[in-house]
Design a protein around this motif. Structure first.
Motif, short mmCIF file in Angstrom:
data_model
loop_
_atom_site.label_atom_id
_atom_site.label_comp_id
_atom_site.label_asym_id
_atom_site.label_seq_id
_atom_site.Cartn_x
_atom_site.Cartn_y
_atom_site.Cartn_z
N LEU A 1 0.60 -1.04 0.07
CA LEU A 1 -0.18 -0.13 0.09
C LEU A 1 0.64 1.35 -0.29
O LEU A 1 0.78 2.20 -1.10
CB LEU A 1 -1.29 -0.43 0.96
CG LEU A 1 -1.97 0.87 1.06
CD1 LEU A 1 -2.77 1.13 -0.22
CD2 LEU A 1 -2.73 0.78 2.57
N GLU B 1 -8.88 1.06 1.43
CA GLU B 1 -7.92 1.95 1.09
C GLU B 1 -6.97 0.84 -0.23
O GLU B 1 -6.72 1.38 -1.55
CB GLU B 1 -7.41 2.89 1.43
CG GLU B 1 -7.26 3.83 2.05
CD GLU B 1 -6.08 4.53 3.31
OE1 GLU B 1 -5.64 4.29 3.31
OE2 GLU B 1 -7.28 4.84 3.82
N THR B 2 -6.64 0.20 0.28
CA THR B 2 -6.34 -1.10 -0.56
C THR B 2 -7.47 -0.99 -2.23
O THR B 2 -6.39 -1.12 -3.56
CB THR B 2 -5.66 -2.15 0.30
OG1 THR B 2 -5.55 -2.02 1.28
CG2 THR B 2 -4.50 -3.35 -0.94
N GLU C 1 -15.69 -1.20 -7.43
CA GLU C 1 -15.68 -1.08 -8.87
C GLU C 1 -14.11 -1.74 -9.04
O GLU C 1 -14.36 -2.13 -10.34
CB GLU C 1 -15.01 0.35 -8.21
CG GLU C 1 -14.68 1.41 -9.12
CD GLU C 1 -13.97 2.96 -8.82
OE1 GLU C 1 -13.17 2.56 -8.63
OE2 GLU C 1 -14.94 3.72 -8.35
N CYS D 1 -1.15 5.50 -4.84
CA CYS D 1 -2.42 6.26 -4.65
C CYS D 1 -2.26 6.11 -2.87
O CYS D 1 -2.61 6.87 -1.82
CB CYS D 1 -3.29 5.17 -4.47
SG CYS D 1 -3.89 5.22 -6.37
N GLY D 2 -0.78 5.14 -2.05
CA GLY D 2 -1.05 4.84 -0.94
C GLY D 2 -0.45 6.26 0.62
O GLY D 2 -0.43 6.15 1.12
N ARG E 1 -18.10 0.33 -2.06
CA ARG E 1 -18.01 1.47 -3.34
C ARG E 1 -16.35 0.70 -4.74
O ARG E 1 -16.79 0.12 -5.58
CB ARG E 1 -18.22 2.78 -4.00
CG ARG E 1 -18.64 2.78 -4.39
CD ARG E 1 -19.14 4.38 -4.65
NE ARG E 1 -18.48 5.74 -5.22
CZ ARG E 1 -17.46 6.67 -4.47
NH1 ARG E 1 -17.42 6.62 -3.12
NH2 ARG E 1 -16.56 7.06 -5.65
N TYR E 2 -15.51 0.60 -3.48
CA TYR E 2 -14.37 0.97 -4.05
C TYR E 2 -14.08 -0.95 -4.86
O TYR E 2 -13.47 -1.19 -5.04
CB TYR E 2 -13.45 0.71 -3.46
CG TYR E 2 -13.36 2.71 -2.99
CD1 TYR E 2 -13.46 3.36 -3.85
CD2 TYR E 2 -13.85 3.03 -1.72
CE1 TYR E 2 -12.88 4.85 -4.05
CE2 TYR E 2 -13.57 4.17 -1.24
CZ TYR E 2 -13.62 5.47 -2.74
OH TYR E 2 -14.13 6.62 -2.87
N SER F 1 2.46 2.36 -3.12
CA SER F 1 1.94 2.45 -4.38
C SER F 1 1.61 3.44 -4.45
O SER F 1 2.10 4.92 -3.49
CB SER F 1 1.10 2.19 -4.16
OG SER F 1 0.09 2.64 -3.15
N LYS G 1 -9.24 0.76 -3.16
CA LYS G 1 -9.04 1.94 -3.88
C LYS G 1 -7.58 1.72 -4.45
O LYS G 1 -7.85 1.93 -5.95
CB LYS G 1 -9.67 3.27 -3.94
CG LYS G 1 -10.10 4.56 -4.00
CD LYS G 1 -10.40 5.86 -3.20
CE LYS G 1 -10.26 6.84 -4.17
NZ LYS G 1 -11.16 7.77 -2.19
N SER G 2 -7.08 1.71 -4.30
CA SER G 2 -5.45 1.20 -4.96
C SER G 2 -5.49 1.20 -6.10
O SER G 2 -5.64 1.06 -7.20
CB SER G 2 -4.09 1.53 -3.81
OG SER G 2 -4.79 2.79 -2.47
N PHE H 1 -6.18 11.31 -2.52
CA PHE H 1 -6.23 10.55 -2.35
C PHE H 1 -8.32 9.85 -1.79
O PHE H 1 -8.63 9.90 -2.89
CB PHE H 1 -5.52 9.01 -1.61
CG PHE H 1 -6.28 7.32 -1.45
CD1 PHE H 1 -6.12 7.17 -3.23
CD2 PHE H 1 -6.80 6.65 -0.47
CE1 PHE H 1 -6.53 5.90 -3.53
CE2 PHE H 1 -6.85 5.91 -1.31
CZ PHE H 1 -6.82 5.00 -2.47
N GLU I 1 -13.80 8.84 -10.28
CA GLU I 1 -13.68 8.34 -11.80
C GLU I 1 -14.81 9.35 -11.98
O GLU I 1 -15.39 9.63 -11.79
CB GLU I 1 -14.55 7.18 -12.14
CG GLU I 1 -13.97 6.20 -13.52
CD GLU I 1 -14.76 4.88 -13.39
OE1 GLU I 1 -14.20 4.63 -14.50
OE2 GLU I 1 -15.15 4.54 -12.68
#
Lengths: 380, 671
Positions: A346, B597-598, B7, A351-352, B3-4, A349, B600-601, A357, A362
Motif C-alpha cells: 500500500l 483504501e487498498t 469498482e 495511491c498509498g 463501492r471501491y 503505491s 481503491k488503490s 486520495f 472516476e
C-alpha cells in the motif's frame, strides 16, 4: 484548618526525591535556632522561660516530629505537670507561631516551627499569613491559585494582594507544573519543585526535552541490540591509524566507529538470534545500571524512568518484551529513521501516499487518468 | 460490498473477459439479484448478448444463480470469485512451486476455463491444436507449447490427481453456484423439519436441526462422497430444464464419484492411489475447479514465513516453513481452526492438527546450515547456553504435569490423536518414531531434556531443529505452540492461527502507519492499542512527546481514520470545557479503512493500465494481429516496438504493484 494541616504533617524524605531531578537542588539545612542553646531552667521560672525551655526541648527533635500531649508532659519541664497548664503554654506558643497545632485521631498534637519561620509569620498580615500557611503546607507540590482561593475563602483581590506581597518579600514563588502548564501554581521560594511538578528527568523548565529523550532512547536501543542478538565481530580493517586530515566522509565514518565501540551495536542483516531459552536479554534493572554507568544523563535515572523510556521504544516498534515481559529484545528489522525501510504494497503505491486520495474519483477532479503522482511513479 | 471493491471487481472482469461481460457484471453487482428480462432492461443489450455474457460469467463462477419455485432464474454477483481473478498469477506460481511446471500450466488452464471436465482437460492437451475444449470462451492459448511436447493423457491425469490431493483443485458441487443464503435455504429444505428430531424440548430440536444444516453446508462446500441424493431429488426436475445440459450432468456424475480429496487424501492418500492404480485415470466426467480456500491457506503460510524471517532469521523461517508445509494438508480453510471445535473460549489446542519433532527432523535431514544460524557459535556465549538449561527443564516439567492432569480428564481423546498422528508418522519416519515411543514408555524420565540429549548422537540435527522450533514458540508472536513430550506422545507442535493472525494484521497495519505518518505516529497508535482509551494529558506524558508535536500526529491519524476520538461529557450541559476527550485505536475500524483504501488503490492501478493502454492502442492491436505475432521485426517500426516495450514494462510494473496490494488484502481480509 487543623485537619488540612494534619494531612501534611508527615512528609516524605525530601532529599532522596530531589536527588534525581535534573536541576541541582539547593539543599536546605535547618538553621540553628538562637534559642536552641538555652540551658535547662533552674528553680522557679517565669511562664516565658518555661515556654522557651519547652520549645528548646522540642527543637532538639528532628524537624518534622509531631508531639502529642503525653510526650510533652514526659519532658517534665513544666512544674505542675498537668494538662491544663500544658495547654495554656502550648496555646501561647502556637499564638506566637512557634508551635503548630494539629489534630491526629481527634487529639491535639503539635509541631515545632523554626524561629525564623515564625518571624516570617509575625511580619505578615492576617490574610498573608493565611495564604502563606497553605502555600507552606503544599510543600514541594505547590498549590494552584484557584485551589488556594477556595481554601482560604478570601476575596480574589485580597488574595492577589497577599500573593503579590509575599512574592515581593521573596517568601513564595510562582512555578510551572508539567501537567497543567497554564495553571498558576505557588510554592515556598526556598523549595525546589518535586518531580510530579517538573516531570522528572525528561523535562527542563516544565518543557519536554525531546532531544534528550531521543538520545537516551537511541543509546538504550543500541545497548539492547548489542545484547539481544549475536553480531559478527567487527572487521579488522577499521582499526587503521587515523590520518591527521580527514575528509568529510572519513570523519563521519570515524564517528560512526567511535559510536560502535561503545557497548551498543546497530542493527544489521548479519545479526543472528541466540538459542531458545537464552536468558541474557537485558532486564530493566540491568539497563538502568548501564544507563547510569554511562553517565549520559546529568542525574541518576530511576528504574521507573528508564522503564518509561523502554516503553516508548516498544511502542515505536523497536524493542519487544521477552521472557514474560521481564526482559527486552530488539526487534530485528524496523522501519523508519535509522532503521531499515520496509514498505508494503500500500505505502509504496502512488495511491498509498497520495495527499488527495480521498478526492480521487472516476470522472472527478482527481482521477487515474490525469494523476500526476502516477506519472511520476511510472517514470521513477 | 463497498463501492471501491465493486469498482475493482468490475475492472478485473473487464480486464479479463471484456466489455460485454463486465457490463453485465456491473449491473448485477449494482442492482443485486436480477433475472434475464431485468438484466436486458438494465443493460439495454439484446437478449442474445445478455445470454452470451451470462454464460461466460457462469462458466467462470462469477455469478451465482438460483431458480425459484416460479421457474424464474435469478443471477447474483459472486464478488469473491471476481476478486480472486487478481490472484491468477499467484495461483499458477504456487502450483508450479508445489507440483512442478506442468501443474502450473494445468492450473492456468483451469483458471481460463473456470471449471472443466477432466475429460475435456485431457483432451485439450492431447489434441489441442485440432479442437479446443468446448467450454473455452476462446480467450487465447491453452498452454505453452514447450510444455505440450511430452504431455500424454496419463500425465495429465496424474497431475490432476496430484492437484486434487494437494487440494489445489476441488470437485465442483452444485452449491458452488449458489450464494450462501441460497445454500442455506436449500440445506433447510433437505434437512428434515425440527419435529423430526425426537428430543425433549423444542429448543433442542431446533439446535439439532441447526447442526444438521451446518453439516449439510459443510458437505456441499467440500464435496467428497457420492451423496446428496436428497438434494437431487428435490432439485433435479427443475435443474434439468433450466440449466444447460452440462450442469445437470454434473449432479448425476457426482454420484458416481469416489472420494479423493481432503480428509481421505490427506491422511493416507491410499484411496486416491488405489483409484489411479486400477484405472490409470481419473473419471473423465468429474468436473474440477480451482480451490481458492486452499490457495489462501498457502498464501497465508507464505506471509507467516516472511514474518518469521523478519522477526527471527532466515534459517528459522525455513524450519517454520517446513512445519507449515506439514500442517498444510490438514488446514483447508483460513477462517476456521480445522478439527477444533470452539467452545466459546478458543479452540482446544490439543485438537488442532499437530506435527511431531521427528517429522520435521526427517524432512530437514539434508539441510546443512541450520546450526550456523545461531549466535552462540561465539565461545564466550557458552555459559549463557548452560544457564538456560535448568530453566528450560523446570518449565517443561511444569507443563508436563499440566499435561498429565489433562490426560486424566480425557484419556480416550488423547489416544485417538495418537493413532491419527502415528499414521502420518509411519509414512514419514517409519520405524524410528515407534521405537522412540516404546522407549518413552519403558524408561520415562520427567526431565525429558536428558533423554533428548541421550538421543542426540543418533541425530545431531535434532537439538538444532528443536532450538529453532522453541525459538519460534517463545517468540512474543507465538509462531508455534509447543506440546512437550509425554510418556505416551512424542513432542509435538501446532500452530494456533487466530492469535497469530491478529499479530500479523497488527504488524501490517502498524507498518503502514509508520511508513505513512512516521515513527511517532506509530508510537501513539501502539500506545493506544495497548492502553485502550487515553486522554490527551496522559498520552502526552506516556509518549514523551511535546503536546504540540503529539497533536499534529494525532490529527493526521484521526483525519485518516486510523484512530478515533470519543467525547465523554462530565455533565449534562455538554460544555466542551467540561468534556473528556479520549483517544483510542480500534483495530477493526482501522483495518476496514485500510482495506477500502487498498481496494481503491488497486482499482486506480487498473484504471491507469487502461489509460496507458489506450495511448498505444493502435500499436498493441497491430502487434496482436495473428499475422504479426512472431514476426514483429518485420511488421513493426522501431518506434512502435519501443512504444510496445515501454508499455509492457509499465504494465508489468503496475500489475506487480496490484499483486503486492493483493497481499495486503489477503492479510487484512482473508487470513
Amino acid at each position: 484548618m487543623n485537619n488540612h494541616l494534619s494531612l501534611h504533617c508527615d512528609t516524605g524524605d525530601n532529599r532522596s526525591e530531589s536527588d534525581s531531578t535534573m536541576v541541582t537542588l539547593v539543599k536546605e539545612y535547618p538553621t540553628k535556632d538562637d534559642d536552641l542553646t538555652m540551658g535547662e531552667p533552674s528553680g522557679v521560672s517565669s511562664p516565658q522561660e518555661l515556654r522557651n525551655a519547652l520549645y528548646a526541648r522540642c527543637a532538639t527533635f528532628e524537624e518534622n516530629h509531631v508531639f502529642d500531649q503525653n510526650e510533652l508532659l514526659s519532658f517534665n519541664i513544666l512544674p505542675e505537670n498537668n494538662v491544663e497548664k500544658l495547654i495554656v503554654h502550648t496555646n501561647r506558643l502556637a499564638k506566637d507561631g512557634l508551635f503548630k497545632l494539629m489534630t491526629k485521631d481527634g487529639k491535639a498534637c503539635w509541631k515545632v516551627v523554626k524561629r525564623s519561620d515564625a518571624a516570617k509569620y509575625k511580619s505578615l498580615s492576617q490574610d498573608e499569613a493565611l495564604v502563606y500557611s497553605y502555600i507552606e503546607a503544599a510543600q514541594r507540590e505547590g498549590i494552584w491559585s484557584k485551589l488556594l482561593r477556595n481554601k482560604t475563602n478570601l476575596h480574589m483581590t485580597t488574595m492577589n494582594r497577599a500573593i503579590k506581597n509575599l512574592e515581593s518579600k521573596n517568601y513564595i514563588k510562582s512555578i510551572k507544573t508539567v501537567k497543567w502548564p497554564n495553571r498558576k501554581t505557588y510554592m515556598l521560594a526556598k523549595l525546589q519543585p518535586s518531580e510530579n511538578v517538573t516531570g522528572g528527568p525528561f523535562y527542563t523548565d516544565g518543557i519536554l526535552d525531546e532531544e534528550f529523550v531521543h538520545q537516551m532512547s537511541l543509546w538504550a536501543e543500541r545497548y539492547i541490540i548489542g545484547r539481544s542478538w549475536w553480531h559478527p565481530s567487527l572487521p579488522e580493517s577499521v582499526k587503521r591509524k587515523p590520518k591527521s586530515k580527514l575528509t568529510q566522509e572519513e570523519a563521519e565514518e570515524l564517528r560512526a566507529r567511535e559510536l560502535r565501540r561503545g557497548q551498543g551495536r546497530a542493527r544489521s542483516e548479519a545479526m543472528l538470534p541466540f538459542r531458545a531459552g537464552y536468558n541474557g536479554y537485558p532486564t530493566l534493572a540491568e539497563i538502568t545500571r548501564a544507563i547510569n554507568a554511562s553517565e549520559l544523563s546529568g542525574v541518576v535515572m530511576k528504574e521507573s524512568e528508564v522503564g518509561q523510556l523502554l516503553d516508548i521504544l516498544c511502542w515505536d516498534g523497536r524493542l519487544e518484551k521477552v521472557l514474560n515481559g521481564k526482559s527486552y529484545r530488539a526487534v530485528r528489522l524496523v522501519i523508519g529513521e535509522e532503521g531499515i525501510l520496509l514498505d508494503n504494497g500500500l505505502t509504496e503505491s502512488p495511491c498509498g501516499r497520495c495527499p488527495v486520495f480521498d478526492m480521487c474519483e472516476e470522472d472527478g477532479p482527481v482521477n487515474a487518468r490525469n494523476c500526476e503522482y502516477f506519472q511520476e511513479w511510472l517514470q521513477h | 460490498m463497498s463501492r471501491y471493491a465493486s469498482e475493482l471487481c468490475v475492472l478485473l472482469v473487464d480486464n479479463l473477459y471484456g466489455e460485454l461481460t463486465s457490463r453485465i457484471f456491473q449491473v448485477i453487482l449494482r442492482e443485486g439479484r436480477l433475472s434475464i428480462p431485468a438484466l436486458i432492461h438494465h443493460t439495454g443489450l439484446t437478449p442474445r448478448l445478455v445470454k452470451h455474457g451470462i454464460a461466460v460469467l457462469l462458466q467462470q463462477q462469477l455469478v451465482f444463480w438460483h431458480t425459484s419455485a416460479e421457474d424464474a432464474t435469478v443471477y447474483e454477483a459472486n464478488t469473491t470469485a471476481a476478486y480472486n481473478l487478481v490472484r491468477a498469477g499467484k495461483y499458477v506460481q504456487i502450483a508450479e512451486e508445489q507440483l512442478g511446471h506442468f501443474a502450473g500450466a494445468v492450473i492456468s488452464n483451469l483458471l481460463l476455463l473456470g471449471h472443466a471436465r477432466v475429460g475435456d482437460l485431457v483432451q485439450a492437451y492431447g489434441t489441442r491444436s485440432k479442437d479446443k475444449p468446448p467450454l473455452s470462451n476462446g480467450s487465447g492459448s491453452v498452454t505453452d507449447d514447450n510444455v505440450e511436447s511430452d504431455v500424454t493423457p496419463k500425465s495429465v491425469h496424474i497431475t490432476l490427481h496430484d492437484l486434487l490431493q494437494a487440494g489445489l483443485v476441488s470437485l465442483v458441487n452444485e452449491s458452488h453456484f449458489r450464494s450462501d443464503a441460497d445454500n442455506r435455504i436449500e440445506a433447510g429444505k433437505v434437512v428434515p423439519a425440527a419435529e423430526y428430531f425426537k428430543n425433549k424440548t423444542k429448543r433442542e430440536n431446533e439446535e439439532q436441526r441447526e447442526m444438521a444444516i451446518l453439516q449439510k453446508l459443510e458437505e456441499w462446500k467440500y464435496p467428497t462422497a457420492p451423496e446428496e441424493e436428497e438434494v437431487e431429488i428435490v432439485n433435479r426436475g427443475k435443474k434439468r430444464r433450466l440449466e444447460d445440459p452440462k450442469e445437470s450432468e454434473t449432479i448425476k456424475r457426482q454420484r458416481l464419484y469416489l472420494p479423493l480429496v481432503d480428509k481421505v487424501a490427506s491422511t493416507a492418500g491410499t484411496a486416491g492411489a488405489l483409484r489411479i492404480g486400477h484405472t490409470g485415470a481419473l473419471n473423465n466426467d468429474h468436473i474440477l475447479r480451482i480451490n481458492h480456500d486452499k490457495f489462501a491457506v498457502i498464501m497465508r503460510n507464505r506471509s507467516l514465513v516472511a514474518l518469521a524471517e523478519q522477526s527471527i532469521c532466515k534459517t528459522t523461517a525455513k524450519v517454520y516453513a517446513e512445519v507449515l508445509r506439514r500442517l498444510e494438508s490438514k488446514v483447508r480453510n483460513c477462517k476456521e481452526e480445522t478439527g477444533a471445535p470452539d467452545f466459546g473460549d478458543g479452540p482446544e489446542l490439543h485438537a488442532l492438527p499437530q506435527v511431531s519433532t521427528d517429522d520435521i527432523v526427517a524432512a530437514l535431514r539434508h539441510s546443512t546450515d541450520l546450526a550456523n544460524a545461531f549466535g552462540n557459535v561465539d565461545a564466550s556465549r557458552v555459559n549463557l547456553r548452560q544457564s538456560d538449561h535448568p530453566k528450560r527443564r523446570r518449565r517443561r516439567e511444569e507443563s508436563d504435569s499440566e499435561d498429565e492432569v489433562m490426560k486424566d480428564g480425557n484419556a480416550s481423546r488423547g489416544e485417538e490423536e495418537d493413532e491419527d498422528d502415528s499414521d502420518s508418522e509411519a509414512l514419514l519416519t517409519s520405524a524410528s518414531s515407534e521405537s522412540e515411543e516404546e522407549k518413552g514408555e519403558a524408561e520415562y524420565d520427567p526431565s525429558s531434556s536428558t533423554k533428548t540429549r541421550a538421543k542426540a548422537p543418533e541425530n545431531p540435527q535434532l537439538n538444532t531443529i528443536r532450538d529453532h522450533l522453541l525459538l519460534l514458540a517463545q517468540h512474543p508472536y507465538q509462531f508455534l505452540h509447543h506440546f512437550p513430550e509425554t510418556p505416551i506422545l512424542p513432542e509435538k507442535w501446532t500452530v494456533y492461527f487466530a492469535p497469530l493472525m491478529a499479530h500479523l494484521t497488527h504488524h501490517t497495519l502498524l507498518r503502514t502507519i509508520t511508513s505513512r505518518y512516521g515513527l511517532r505516529a506509530a508510537r501513539l497508535t501502539r500506545l493506544l492499542s495497548e492502553k485502550g482509551k487515553v486522554d490527551e494529558k496522559n498520552l502526552c506524558s506516556l509518549s514523551l512527546l511535546n503536546q504540540k508535536t503529539m497533536r499534529s500526529y494525532l490529527t493526521a491519524l484521526h483525519q485518516a481514520g486510523m484512530i478515533q476520538l470519543q467525547e465523554v461529557p462530565r455533565d449534562n450541559s455538554r460544555n466542551p470545557q467540561r468534556t473528556l476527550y479520549l483517544w483510542f485505536f480500534d483495530i477493526e475500524r482501522c483495518k476496514a479503512k485500510m482495506l477500502q483504501e487498498t481496494y481503491k488503490s488497486m482499482a486506480r492501478c487498473l484504471q491507469r493500465v487502461q489509460v496507458e493502454g489506450d495511448k498505444v492502442k493502435s500499436t498493441v492491436e497491430k502487434a496482436s494481429r495473428s499475422d504479426v505475432i512472431g514476426r514483429e521485426e518485420e511488421f513493426l517500426g522501431v518506434q512502435e516496438r519501443e512504444a510496445l516495450r515501454k508499455w509492457r514494462e509499465m504494465e508489468d510494473k503496475i500489475w506487480g504493484e496490484v499483486a503486492r496490494l493483493d497481499d495486503m488484502v489477503a492479510i487484512m481480509r482473508d487470513f
